[in-house]
Scaffold this motif. Structure first.
Motif, PDB file in Angstrom:
ATOM      1  N   HIS A 174      16.073  96.311  14.586  1.00 54.57           N
ATOM      2  CA  HIS A 174      16.089  97.482  15.700  1.00 54.57           C
ATOM      3  C   HIS A 174      15.204  98.257  15.373  1.00 54.57           C
ATOM      4  N   ASN A 175      14.179  98.134  14.664  1.00 49.93           N
ATOM      5  CA  ASN A 175      12.987  98.809  14.755  1.00 49.93           C
ATOM      6  C   ASN A 175      11.420  97.894  14.629  1.00 49.93           C
ATOM      7  N   CYS A 176      12.101  96.568  14.734  1.00 46.01           N
ATOM      8  CA  CYS A 176      10.596  96.051  15.258  1.00 46.01           C
ATOM      9  C   CYS A 176      11.023  95.460  16.766  1.00 46.01           C
ATOM     10  N   ASN A 177      12.704  95.317  17.123  1.00 42.53           N
ATOM     11  CA  ASN A 177      13.067  95.594  18.714  1.00 42.53           C
ATOM     12  C   ASN A 177      12.266  97.102  19.633  1.00 42.53           C
ATOM     13  N   SER A 178      12.779  98.398  18.472  1.00 46.19           N
ATOM     14  CA  SER A 178      12.137  99.708  19.527  1.00 46.19           C
ATOM     15  C   SER A 178      10.569  99.643  19.206  1.00 46.19           C
ATOM     16  N   ALA A 179       9.970  99.021  18.132  1.00 45.87           N
ATOM     17  CA  ALA A 179       8.234  99.027  18.764  1.00 45.87           C
ATOM     18  C   ALA A 179       8.523  97.883  19.815  1.00 45.87           C
ATOM     19  N   TYR A 188       9.224  99.964  23.033  1.00 43.80           N
ATOM     20  CA  TYR A 188       7.998 101.104  23.149  1.00 43.80           C
ATOM     21  C   TYR A 188       6.623 100.942  22.995  1.00 43.80           C
ATOM     22  N   TYR A 189       6.112 100.358  22.984  1.00 43.71           N
ATOM     23  CA  TYR A 189       4.718  99.949  22.095  1.00 43.71           C
ATOM     24  C   TYR A 189       4.066  98.388  22.715  1.00 43.71           C
ATOM     25  N   GLY A 190       5.454  97.394  23.090  1.00 41.58           N
ATOM     26  CA  GLY A 190       4.265  96.425  23.476  1.00 41.58           C
ATOM     27  C   GLY A 190       3.814  95.278  21.539  1.00 41.58           C
ATOM     28  N   TYR A 191       4.330  96.067  20.445  1.00 39.45           N
ATOM     29  CA  TYR A 191       4.144  95.451  19.661  1.00 39.45           C
ATOM     30  C   TYR A 191       4.824  95.774  18.537  1.00 39.45           C
ATOM     31  N   CYS A 192       4.837  94.727  17.523  1.00 39.19           N
ATOM     32  CA  CYS A 192       5.650  95.871  16.484  1.00 39.19           C
ATOM     33  C   CYS A 192       4.327  96.533  15.201  1.00 39.19           C
ATOM     34  N   PRO A 193       3.959  97.019  14.402  1.00 37.22           N
ATOM     35  CA  PRO A 193       3.202  97.665  13.186  1.00 37.22           C
ATOM     36  C   PRO A 193       3.557  96.565  12.710  1.00 37.22           C
TER      37      PRO A 193
END
Length: 83
Positions: free
Chosen positions: A61-66, A69-74
């Motif tokens: 869920h963290n990677c999916n949400s990022a 919301y941001y167009g990339y994952c941290p």
């Protein structure tokens, strides 16, 4: 379903089942939900397919949400985004 898609987040490797979700590879999850696509029917469709469908992947869920919301994952740099 989770086993069919590898059992881990395709970005960070998270394997705790409660944290995992199916991701629409090219976005479109919001549009699918607005059109009435239910999670259970999506899971059934993907299981009936019998192999991972190229338009979907397993993410936490963290990677999916990022990504949403941001167009990339941290976990990735913006130029190396998942997908």
């Amino acid at each position: 379903m989770i086993e069919l898609y590898g059992g881990t987040c395709g970005c960070c490797g998270e394997s705790t089942v409660e944290f995992l979700a199916i991701d629409h590879v090219n976005g479109g999850g919001n549009q699918a939900r607005k059109a009435g696509e239910l999670a259970a029917s999506l899971c059934r469709k993907l299981l009936d397919h019998g192999q991972p469908h190229p338009d979907y992947r397993l993410l936490c869920h963290n990677c999916n949400s990022a990504l949403g919301y941001y167009g990339y994952c941290p976990h990735q740099t913006p130029s190396d985004e998942v997908g």
